[in-house]
Design an enzyme around this catalytic site. Structure first.
Site, PDB file in Angstrom:
ATOM      1  CD  GLU A   1      -2.811   1.462   0.510  1.00  0.00           C
ATOM      2  OE1 GLU A   1      -2.487   1.496  -0.689  1.00  0.00           O
ATOM      3  OE2 GLU A   1      -3.970   1.699   0.913  1.00  0.00           O
ATOM      4  CG  ASP A   2      -0.865   4.665  -1.745  1.00  0.00           C
ATOM      5  OD1 ASP A   2      -1.527   4.130  -0.838  1.00  0.00           O
ATOM      6  OD2 ASP A   2      -1.391   5.371  -2.639  1.00  0.00           O
TER       7      ASP A   2
ATOM      8  CG  ASP B   1      -5.448   9.084   5.857  1.00  0.00           C
ATOM      9  OD1 ASP B   1      -4.642   9.924   6.250  1.00  0.00           O
ATOM     10  OD2 ASP B   1      -6.635   9.344   5.644  1.00  0.00           O
TER      11      ASP B   1
ATOM     12  CG  PHE C   1      -3.642  15.231   0.403  1.00  0.00           C
ATOM     13  CD1 PHE C   1      -4.467  14.202   0.850  1.00  0.00           C
ATOM     14  CD2 PHE C   1      -3.387  15.342  -0.948  1.00  0.00           C
ATOM     15  CE1 PHE C   1      -5.032  13.305  -0.047  1.00  0.00           C
ATOM     16  CE2 PHE C   1      -3.948  14.452  -1.854  1.00  0.00           C
ATOM     17  CZ  PHE C   1      -4.776  13.428  -1.398  1.00  0.00           C
TER      18      PHE C   1
ATOM     19  NE  ARG D   1      -3.113   7.626  -9.872  1.00  0.00           N
ATOM     20  CZ  ARG D   1      -3.746   7.302  -8.749  1.00  0.00           C
ATOM     21  NH1 ARG D   1      -3.069   6.968  -7.678  1.00  0.00           N
ATOM     22  NH2 ARG D   1      -5.064   7.312  -8.699  1.00  0.00           N
TER      23      ARG D   1
HETATM   24  P1  IMP Z   1      -7.148   4.765   4.725  1.00  0.00           P
HETATM   25  O1  IMP Z   1      -8.169   3.695   4.470  1.00  0.00           O
HETATM   26  O2  IMP Z   1      -7.783   5.979   5.337  1.00  0.00           O
HETATM   27  O3  IMP Z   1      -5.966   4.277   5.507  1.00  0.00           O
HETATM   28  O4  IMP Z   1      -6.736   5.287   3.330  1.00  0.00           O
HETATM   29  C1  IMP Z   1      -5.676   4.910   2.628  1.00  0.00           C
HETATM   30  C2  IMP Z   1      -5.801   5.453   1.216  1.00  0.00           C
HETATM   31  O5  IMP Z   1      -6.128   6.838   1.218  1.00  0.00           O
HETATM   32  C3  IMP Z   1      -4.514   5.348   0.502  1.00  0.00           C
HETATM   33  O6  IMP Z   1      -4.421   4.161  -0.229  1.00  0.00           O
HETATM   34  C4  IMP Z   1      -4.527   6.543  -0.439  1.00  0.00           C
HETATM   35  O7  IMP Z   1      -5.156   6.183  -1.649  1.00  0.00           O
HETATM   36  C5  IMP Z   1      -5.406   7.547   0.231  1.00  0.00           C
HETATM   37  N1  IMP Z   1      -4.612   8.597   0.898  1.00  0.00           N
HETATM   38  C6  IMP Z   1      -4.488   8.821   2.218  1.00  0.00           C
HETATM   39  N2  IMP Z   1      -3.699   9.865   2.481  1.00  0.00           N
HETATM   40  C7  IMP Z   1      -3.284  10.319   1.270  1.00  0.00           C
HETATM   41  C8  IMP Z   1      -2.397  11.389   0.876  1.00  0.00           C
HETATM   42  O8  IMP Z   1      -1.827  12.142   1.678  1.00  0.00           O
HETATM   43  N3  IMP Z   1      -2.216  11.527  -0.463  1.00  0.00           N
HETATM   44  C9  IMP Z   1      -2.817  10.730  -1.388  1.00  0.00           C
HETATM   45  N4  IMP Z   1      -3.627   9.713  -1.059  1.00  0.00           N
HETATM   46  C10 IMP Z   1      -3.869   9.517   0.256  1.00  0.00           C
HETATM   47 MG    MG Z   2      -4.312   3.945  -2.192  1.00  0.00          MG
END
Ligand code: IMP
Ligand code: MG
Length: 187
Positions: free
Chosen positions: A101-102, A105, A154, A167
Protein backbone atom coordinates in the site's frame (compact mmCIF):
# COMPACT_ATOMS: atom_id res chain seq x y z
CA UNK A 1 3.28 20.36 -12.00
CA UNK A 2 6.21 20.96 -9.65
CA UNK A 3 5.03 24.53 -9.09
CA UNK A 4 2.01 23.06 -7.23
CA UNK A 5 4.30 21.48 -4.62
CA UNK A 6 4.80 23.34 -1.33
CA UNK A 7 7.86 21.26 -0.40
CA UNK A 8 9.49 17.91 -1.08
CA UNK A 9 8.90 15.54 1.82
CA UNK A 10 10.89 12.60 0.46
CA UNK A 11 13.44 12.88 -2.35
CA UNK A 12 14.07 10.13 -4.91
CA UNK A 13 17.21 9.17 -2.98
CA UNK A 14 15.32 8.95 0.32
CA UNK A 15 12.57 6.80 -1.25
CA UNK A 16 15.27 4.58 -2.73
CA UNK A 17 16.89 3.94 0.63
CA UNK A 18 13.50 3.30 2.28
CA UNK A 19 12.59 0.71 -0.38
CA UNK A 20 16.06 -0.87 0.01
CA UNK A 21 15.48 -1.22 3.74
CA UNK A 22 11.96 -2.66 3.35
CA UNK A 23 12.97 -5.13 0.63
CA UNK A 24 15.91 -6.36 2.67
CA UNK A 25 13.72 -6.97 5.71
CA UNK A 26 11.02 -8.71 3.62
CA UNK A 27 13.63 -10.91 1.91
CA UNK A 28 15.03 -11.87 5.28
CA UNK A 29 11.64 -12.59 6.87
CA UNK A 30 10.28 -14.72 4.01
CA UNK A 31 13.43 -16.51 2.87
CA UNK A 32 12.71 -19.63 4.92
CA UNK A 33 8.98 -19.79 4.21
CA UNK A 34 7.76 -22.92 2.44
CA UNK A 35 5.03 -20.85 0.73
CA UNK A 36 5.27 -18.73 -2.41
CA UNK A 37 5.40 -14.98 -1.72
CA UNK A 38 2.66 -13.07 -3.55
CA UNK A 39 2.72 -9.27 -3.52
CA UNK A 40 -0.68 -7.66 -3.85
CA UNK A 41 -0.46 -4.20 -5.38
CA UNK A 42 -3.34 -1.96 -4.33
CA UNK A 43 -4.31 -0.03 -7.43
CA UNK A 44 -3.61 2.59 -8.37
CA UNK A 45 -1.59 4.36 -5.69
CA UNK A 46 0.83 1.47 -5.07
CA UNK A 47 1.84 0.85 -8.67
CA UNK A 48 5.13 2.73 -8.45
CA UNK A 49 6.00 1.52 -4.95
CA UNK A 50 5.25 -2.12 -5.82
CA UNK A 51 7.42 -1.85 -8.93
CA UNK A 52 10.39 -0.50 -6.97
CA UNK A 53 9.94 -2.89 -4.05
CA UNK A 54 9.60 -6.07 -6.10
CA UNK A 55 12.85 -5.39 -7.98
CA UNK A 56 14.69 -5.34 -4.67
CA UNK A 57 13.20 -8.47 -3.05
CA UNK A 58 15.64 -11.31 -3.72
CA UNK A 59 13.12 -14.16 -3.59
CA UNK A 60 10.88 -15.93 -6.10
CA UNK A 61 7.57 -14.06 -6.03
CA UNK A 62 4.38 -13.38 -7.90
CA UNK A 63 2.43 -10.15 -8.20
CA UNK A 64 -1.32 -9.66 -8.09
CA UNK A 65 -3.47 -6.55 -7.90
CA UNK A 66 -6.58 -5.47 -6.07
CA UNK A 67 -8.54 -2.29 -6.40
CA UNK A 68 -10.55 -0.83 -3.58
CA UNK A 69 -12.06 2.55 -3.19
CA UNK A 70 -12.25 4.06 0.23
CA UNK A 71 -12.49 7.70 -0.62
CA UNK A 72 -15.84 9.17 -1.50
CA UNK A 73 -14.95 12.81 -1.80
CA UNK A 74 -12.50 15.24 -0.26
CA UNK A 75 -9.14 14.50 1.29
CA UNK A 76 -10.73 12.60 4.18
CA UNK A 77 -11.70 8.91 4.00
CA UNK A 78 -15.41 8.18 3.77
CA UNK A 79 -14.92 5.07 5.91
CA UNK A 80 -16.67 2.84 3.38
CA UNK A 81 -14.45 0.40 1.48
CA UNK A 82 -15.74 -1.26 -1.65
CA UNK A 83 -13.75 -3.92 -3.53
CA UNK A 84 -13.70 -3.12 -7.23
CA UNK A 85 -11.15 -5.77 -8.23
CA UNK A 86 -10.81 -8.80 -6.00
CA UNK A 87 -7.93 -11.26 -5.68
CA UNK A 88 -8.78 -14.21 -7.91
CA UNK A 89 -6.79 -17.19 -6.61
CA UNK A 90 -7.78 -20.62 -5.43
CA UNK A 91 -4.57 -21.28 -3.45
CA UNK A 92 -4.98 -18.65 -0.72
CA UNK A 93 -4.08 -21.13 2.02
CA UNK A 94 -0.80 -22.05 0.27
CA UNK A 95 0.74 -18.62 -0.34
CA UNK A 96 2.21 -15.79 1.72
CA UNK A 97 0.27 -12.64 0.85
CA UNK A 98 1.94 -9.28 1.29
CA UNK A 99 -0.38 -6.36 0.61
CA UNK A 100 1.54 -3.39 -0.74
CA UNK A 101 0.00 0.00 0.00
CA UNK A 102 1.18 3.52 -0.69
CA UNK A 103 -0.01 5.15 2.53
CA UNK A 104 -1.93 4.29 5.69
CA UNK A 105 -4.24 7.04 6.80
CA UNK A 106 -7.37 6.08 8.77
CA UNK A 107 -6.26 2.42 8.56
CA UNK A 108 -9.68 1.37 7.29
CA UNK A 109 -8.56 0.20 3.82
CA UNK A 110 -5.85 -2.18 4.97
CA UNK A 111 -7.73 -3.54 7.97
CA UNK A 112 -10.79 -4.27 5.75
CA UNK A 113 -8.65 -5.93 3.07
CA UNK A 114 -6.88 -8.16 5.60
CA UNK A 115 -10.23 -9.15 7.10
CA UNK A 116 -11.64 -9.85 3.61
CA UNK A 117 -8.68 -12.03 2.53
CA UNK A 118 -8.65 -14.00 5.78
CA UNK A 119 -12.39 -14.51 5.33
CA UNK A 120 -11.66 -16.03 1.93
CA UNK A 121 -9.24 -18.53 3.50
CA UNK A 122 -5.85 -16.77 3.35
CA UNK A 123 -3.60 -18.10 6.11
CA UNK A 124 -0.68 -15.69 5.84
CA UNK A 125 -1.50 -12.02 5.27
CA UNK A 126 0.88 -9.16 6.01
CA UNK A 127 0.97 -5.53 4.96
CA UNK A 128 3.69 -3.21 3.74
CA UNK A 129 3.08 0.54 3.54
CA UNK A 130 5.53 3.07 2.20
CA UNK A 131 4.08 5.91 4.28
CA UNK A 132 2.07 6.12 7.47
CA UNK A 133 0.13 9.00 8.99
CA UNK A 134 -0.60 7.55 12.46
CA UNK A 135 -2.14 10.83 13.67
CA UNK A 136 -5.13 10.15 11.40
CA UNK A 137 -5.87 6.59 12.52
CA UNK A 138 -9.52 5.80 13.32
CA UNK A 139 -9.16 2.01 13.62
CA UNK A 140 -6.60 -0.05 15.51
CA UNK A 141 -4.22 -1.01 12.70
CA UNK A 142 -0.45 -1.16 12.26
CA UNK A 143 1.28 -2.23 9.04
CA UNK A 144 3.79 -5.09 9.40
CA UNK A 145 6.32 -3.18 7.30
CA UNK A 146 6.37 0.60 7.32
CA UNK A 147 8.63 2.83 5.27
CA UNK A 148 8.24 6.16 6.99
CA UNK A 149 5.97 7.96 9.41
CA UNK A 150 4.93 11.34 8.04
CA UNK A 151 3.01 14.30 9.49
CA UNK A 152 -0.69 14.84 8.80
CA UNK A 153 -0.33 16.50 5.41
CA UNK A 154 -1.77 15.54 2.03
CA UNK A 155 1.07 14.19 -0.11
CA UNK A 156 1.40 13.36 -3.80
CA UNK A 157 3.93 11.74 -6.12
CA UNK A 158 5.55 8.30 -6.48
CA UNK A 159 2.10 6.87 -7.28
CA UNK A 160 0.07 9.00 -4.89
CA UNK A 161 -2.48 11.26 -6.51
CA UNK A 162 -4.68 14.22 -6.02
CA UNK A 163 -7.68 13.95 -8.37
CA UNK A 164 -5.68 11.34 -10.36
CA UNK A 165 -2.81 13.73 -11.04
CA UNK A 166 0.76 13.95 -9.73
CA UNK A 167 1.28 10.14 -9.61
CA UNK A 168 4.23 10.49 -11.98
CA UNK A 169 6.29 12.80 -9.79
CA UNK A 170 9.47 10.87 -8.88
CA UNK A 171 9.51 12.32 -5.34
CA UNK A 172 6.86 12.71 -2.63
CA UNK A 173 5.74 16.23 -1.95
CA UNK A 174 3.17 18.23 -0.04
CA UNK A 175 0.68 20.02 -2.25
CA UNK A 176 0.15 23.72 -1.87
CA UNK A 177 -3.16 24.13 0.00
CA UNK A 178 -4.55 26.40 -2.71
CA UNK A 179 -4.49 23.40 -5.10
CA UNK A 180 -7.14 21.50 -3.21
CA UNK A 181 -8.62 24.30 -1.16
CA UNK A 182 -11.60 23.93 1.13
CA UNK A 183 -13.96 21.12 0.15
CA UNK A 184 -12.16 20.15 -3.06
CA UNK A 185 -12.86 16.69 -4.40
CA UNK A 186 -10.25 13.94 -4.26
CA UNK A 187 -10.34 10.39 -5.54
P1 IMP B 1 -7.15 4.76 4.73
O1 IMP B 1 -8.17 3.69 4.47
O2 IMP B 1 -7.78 5.98 5.34
O3 IMP B 1 -5.97 4.28 5.51
O4 IMP B 1 -6.74 5.29 3.33
C1 IMP B 1 -5.68 4.91 2.63
C2 IMP B 1 -5.80 5.45 1.22
O5 IMP B 1 -6.13 6.84 1.22
C3 IMP B 1 -4.51 5.35 0.50
O6 IMP B 1 -4.42 4.16 -0.23
C4 IMP B 1 -4.53 6.54 -0.44
O7 IMP B 1 -5.16 6.18 -1.65
C5 IMP B 1 -5.41 7.55 0.23
N1 IMP B 1 -4.61 8.60 0.90
C6 IMP B 1 -4.49 8.82 2.22
N2 IMP B 1 -3.70 9.87 2.48
C7 IMP B 1 -3.28 10.32 1.27
C8 IMP B 1 -2.40 11.39 0.88
O8 IMP B 1 -1.83 12.14 1.68
N3 IMP B 1 -2.22 11.53 -0.46
C9 IMP B 1 -2.82 10.73 -1.39
N4 IMP B 1 -3.63 9.71 -1.06
C10 IMP B 1 -3.87 9.52 0.26
MG1 MG C 1 -4.31 3.94 -2.19
Amino acid sequence: MKDKIKYVLLSEEEIDSITDFLAEKITDDYKNSDKKLVLVCLLKGSIVFTGELMKKISLPLEVEAMKVSSYGAGTVSSGAVSIQLDLMRDDLDKIDLLIVEDIVDSGITLSKICEHLKGKGAKSVKTCALLDKPDRRVVDFEPDYRGKIIPDEFVVGFGLDYNEEYRNLPFIGVLKPEVYGEGAVNS
